[in-house]
Write a protein that holds these residues in place. Sequence first.
Motif, short mmCIF file in Angstrom:
data_model
loop_
_atom_site.label_atom_id
_atom_site.label_comp_id
_atom_site.label_asym_id
_atom_site.label_seq_id
_atom_site.Cartn_x
_atom_site.Cartn_y
_atom_site.Cartn_z
N MET A 1 -15.40 -4.66 -19.58
CA MET A 1 -14.55 -5.46 -19.10
C MET A 1 -13.17 -4.90 -19.48
O MET A 1 -12.98 -4.62 -20.56
N PHE A 2 -12.24 -5.24 -18.54
CA PHE A 2 -10.78 -4.37 -18.58
C PHE A 2 -9.87 -5.71 -19.42
O PHE A 2 -9.80 -6.74 -19.18
N VAL A 3 -9.41 -4.98 -20.57
CA VAL A 3 -8.49 -5.96 -21.48
C VAL A 3 -7.32 -5.15 -21.70
O VAL A 3 -6.96 -4.26 -22.29
N PRO A 4 -6.37 -5.57 -20.90
CA PRO A 4 -5.11 -5.00 -20.63
C PRO A 4 -4.09 -5.29 -22.09
O PRO A 4 -4.36 -6.25 -22.52
N ASN A 5 -3.12 -4.56 -22.28
CA ASN A 5 -2.04 -5.02 -23.21
C ASN A 5 -1.01 -5.52 -22.35
O ASN A 5 -0.06 -6.43 -22.96
N THR A 6 -0.80 -5.49 -21.14
CA THR A 6 0.23 -5.81 -20.16
C THR A 6 -0.12 -6.25 -18.98
O THR A 6 -0.87 -5.61 -18.30
N VAL A 7 0.42 -7.49 -18.38
CA VAL A 7 -0.18 -8.07 -17.20
C VAL A 7 1.47 -8.14 -16.43
O VAL A 7 2.10 -8.73 -16.78
N VAL A 8 1.34 -7.36 -15.13
CA VAL A 8 2.67 -7.51 -14.52
C VAL A 8 2.07 -8.23 -13.17
O VAL A 8 1.37 -8.01 -12.38
N PHE A 9 2.99 -9.42 -12.79
CA PHE A 9 3.06 -10.12 -11.60
C PHE A 9 4.11 -9.82 -10.70
O PHE A 9 5.18 -9.92 -10.90
N LYS A 59 -2.97 3.17 -18.40
CA LYS A 59 -4.08 2.63 -18.24
C LYS A 59 -4.39 1.14 -18.85
O LYS A 59 -5.58 0.82 -18.89
N LYS A 60 -3.36 0.84 -19.60
CA LYS A 60 -3.36 -0.42 -20.18
C LYS A 60 -2.82 -1.55 -19.54
O LYS A 60 -2.45 -2.62 -20.08
N ILE A 61 -2.21 -1.26 -18.26
CA ILE A 61 -1.36 -2.29 -17.65
C ILE A 61 -2.19 -2.76 -16.30
O ILE A 61 -2.86 -1.97 -15.71
N LEU A 62 -2.29 -4.14 -16.31
CA LEU A 62 -2.87 -4.91 -15.01
C LEU A 62 -1.97 -5.24 -14.32
O LEU A 62 -1.17 -5.97 -14.69
N VAL A 63 -1.95 -4.98 -12.91
CA VAL A 63 -0.82 -5.32 -11.94
C VAL A 63 -1.49 -6.45 -10.92
O VAL A 63 -2.51 -5.92 -10.49
N VAL A 64 -0.86 -7.70 -10.82
CA VAL A 64 -1.39 -8.45 -10.15
C VAL A 64 -0.44 -8.50 -8.72
O VAL A 64 0.87 -8.93 -8.84
N GLY A 65 -0.97 -8.15 -7.56
CA GLY A 65 -0.16 -7.89 -6.43
C GLY A 65 -0.60 -8.74 -5.24
O GLY A 65 -1.63 -9.54 -5.11
N VAL A 66 0.18 -8.26 -4.15
CA VAL A 66 -0.19 -8.70 -2.80
C VAL A 66 -0.31 -7.62 -1.93
O VAL A 66 0.44 -6.93 -1.68
N LYS A 67 -1.52 -7.70 -1.37
CA LYS A 67 -1.72 -6.40 -0.29
C LYS A 67 -0.67 -6.77 1.14
O LYS A 67 -1.00 -7.85 1.63
N LYS A 68 0.25 -5.85 1.36
CA LYS A 68 1.10 -6.17 2.35
C LYS A 68 0.60 -5.59 3.84
O LYS A 68 0.04 -6.58 4.63
#
Length: 340
Positions: A1-9, A59-68
Amino acid sequence: MFVPNTVVFEKTALDYTLGSQIYENFKKKPDIKIVEVSSNKIGSLIPGENMYEKYRAGKKILVVGVKKGMKFQSCKPSAHYQLPLVSGCMGQCEYCYLNTQLGDKPFVRIYVNIEEILSQTERYIQERSPEITFFEGAATSDPIPVEPYTHILKKTIEYFGQREFGRFRFVTKYNDIESLLDAKHNGHTTIRFSLNTQRVIKSYEHFTTSAKIRIEAAAKLAQKGYPIGFIIAPVLLYEGWQKEYKELLIYLKGTLPPDLDKPVEFEVISHRFTIKAKNIILKIFPETTLPMEEEERKFKYGQFGYGKYVYTKEELAEIKRFFEDELQDLFPNKQIQYII
């Protein structure tokens, strides 16, 4: 399971139900930094002075985005189209082609507008019906480590379970598959696992699970009726390689259920590299021991017009003979897609 230290919305990600659910999940974790951005330019958020540092930080960043854009890329020979659910991977495999393709984007990005993505999927299926259309869900990612946060794979699997002319497939090096075990897949999703000898995994596949754990996860899925497959890649030639790959295949044979009603798929890919990839690998992993000596390989032009260094004709023939013989002996109910 991926455990990021930063989540970017990214902009508008919170407008979607899944985006809001992910936000609420991570908001409860005080040790994880949450960032909201008004644009989709993430590069400036990755700390580091050079590619070596940025790779590890990204590699510690999870980006939450929208597919355009909703034009799906082709995905030969694996499938007709890529299915863009996730991009990037938490693993740090030294040989991975994503080091070249996503060199300045080492982070993991998930797309929360899953309904829109599946609507476009439906259009592609209808265009080709009554022919079967295949979609690959891991062309630029390993989607399994983020599945506990998103459940996108389960939703997609159940979507394809209801499609007469659509099929789904993806590959992973991880074992977070528990939520998929009760999915109504109807045999329309093939889950493949990337395998290698433990020597190769330990040396080059950093932050991934062992071959044993991957195989055990595959056995659980097979027991639930999923078609399963294995990508043995990259095959590396070193002293004792035949013995270790044979031991891997024997363990696989002994762990899978003995009464599978569907053939096991195999794809075998020998190690190859481009000069561009080599240069990037040496920047990210300066102490790598990957065999990348041009003078020991044969130069060959690939299907996309660029040149790569592959094993010699004799070495490739030896690899093909070995795997054909071993797979024939151990897996009578199989389908070999290719050995290259």
